[in-house]
Scaffold this motif. Structure first.
Motif, PDB file in Angstrom:
ATOM      1  N   GLY A   5       0.851  -1.172   0.000  1.00  0.00           N
ATOM      2  CA  GLY A   5       0.000   0.000   0.000  1.00  0.00           C
ATOM      3  C   GLY A   5       0.887   1.222   0.000  1.00  0.00           C
ATOM      4  N   ILE A   6       0.293   2.363  -0.225  1.00  0.00           N
ATOM      5  CA  ILE A   6       1.053   3.612  -0.235  1.00  0.00           C
ATOM      6  C   ILE A   6       0.498   4.508   0.865  1.00  0.00           C
ATOM      7  CG2 ILE A   6       1.707   5.651  -1.558  1.00  0.00           C
ATOM      8  CD1 ILE A   6       1.377   3.958  -4.067  1.00  0.00           C
ATOM      9  N   ALA A   7       1.412   5.107   1.596  1.00  0.00           N
ATOM     10  CA  ALA A   7       1.024   6.004   2.679  1.00  0.00           C
ATOM     11  C   ALA A   7       1.796   7.309   2.560  1.00  0.00           C
ATOM     12  CB  ALA A   7       1.300   5.354   4.029  1.00  0.00           C
ATOM     13  N   VAL A   8       1.244   8.343   3.129  1.00  0.00           N
ATOM     14  CA  VAL A   8       1.945   9.604   3.314  1.00  0.00           C
ATOM     15  C   VAL A   8       2.063   9.798   4.819  1.00  0.00           C
ATOM     16  CG1 VAL A   8       1.747  12.120   3.130  1.00  0.00           C
ATOM     17  CG2 VAL A   8       1.252  10.689   1.145  1.00  0.00           C
ATOM     18  N   VAL A   9       3.261  10.120   5.265  1.00  0.00           N
ATOM     19  CA  VAL A   9       3.482  10.400   6.677  1.00  0.00           C
ATOM     20  C   VAL A   9       3.737  11.894   6.815  1.00  0.00           C
ATOM     21  CG1 VAL A   9       5.952   9.813   6.594  1.00  0.00           C
ATOM     22  CG2 VAL A   9       4.753   9.703   8.763  1.00  0.00           C
ATOM     23  N   THR A  10       3.092  12.520   7.811  1.00  0.00           N
ATOM     24  CA  THR A  10       3.217  13.966   8.007  1.00  0.00           C
ATOM     25  C   THR A  10       3.636  14.279   9.442  1.00  0.00           C
ATOM     26  OG1 THR A  10       0.869  14.177   8.583  1.00  0.00           O
ATOM     27  CG2 THR A  10       1.473  14.516   6.260  1.00  0.00           C
TER      28      THR A  10
END
Length: 166
Positions: A24-29
């Protein structure tokens, strides 16, 4: 102590083999030391523990956002939905204003939360572990939200992929 043997493969060959694992693809902020929102696209997410609720991701020491993730005590992980390929691409680029037209909501620790994602996890940093050219960051999940009406955005062999419809 023995010196490790030199691998008989290149970094590129190793990356190609790892690309056979669909993720899966995630964005971490998070926030940098001056309070500005930072974020990057990752596919190194893993669930770690249910009790306590722990998750992890890895960040490259050379990443422009590395210092922010080393200094801030909170982060948010966003699982991207199929329609968010452009979000993935934007947060994967170095040096751009990744938030641009995005209006994040403030989460725990004032971390920016992206909208319209499959799910997001708001975390406090539990532990940072040196891991070669990366650092493994363990986070304790403090809050989350999830949607069941969206398909995930996937990555396989260096390309975006989608779940086949039934």
């Amino acid at each position: 102590m023995q010196t490790p043997a030199t691998p008989k493969f290149t970094t590129r060959e190793f990356r190609d083999v790892l690309g056979n694992f669909a993720t899966g693809i995630a964005v971490v902020t998070s926030r940098d030391t001056e309070g500005r929102p930072v974020g990057c696209t990752i596919n190194s997410f893993a669930s770690v523990s249910l009790d306590p609720p722990l998750v992890s991701f890895c960040i490259d020491r050379q990443a422009g956002t590395f210092a922010a993730f080393q200094s801030h005590g909170h982060f948010a992980l966003h699982f991207l939905a199929e329609h968010q390929e452009e979000v993935s691409r934007r947060f994967a680029k170095a040096g751009e204003d990744k938030f641009g037209a995005v209006e994040p909501v403030a989460g725990i620790g004032n971390v920016p939360l992206l909208s319209d994602c499959l799910a997001h996890l708001e975390c406090s940093v539990y532990q940072r572990i040196d891991a070669g050219d990366h650092v493994l960051i363990l986070g304790r999940v403090e809050a989350f939200s999830s949607r069941k009406d969206l398909p995930p955005l996937l990555y396989f062999r260096g390309r975006y992929a989608r779940v086949a419809s039934e």
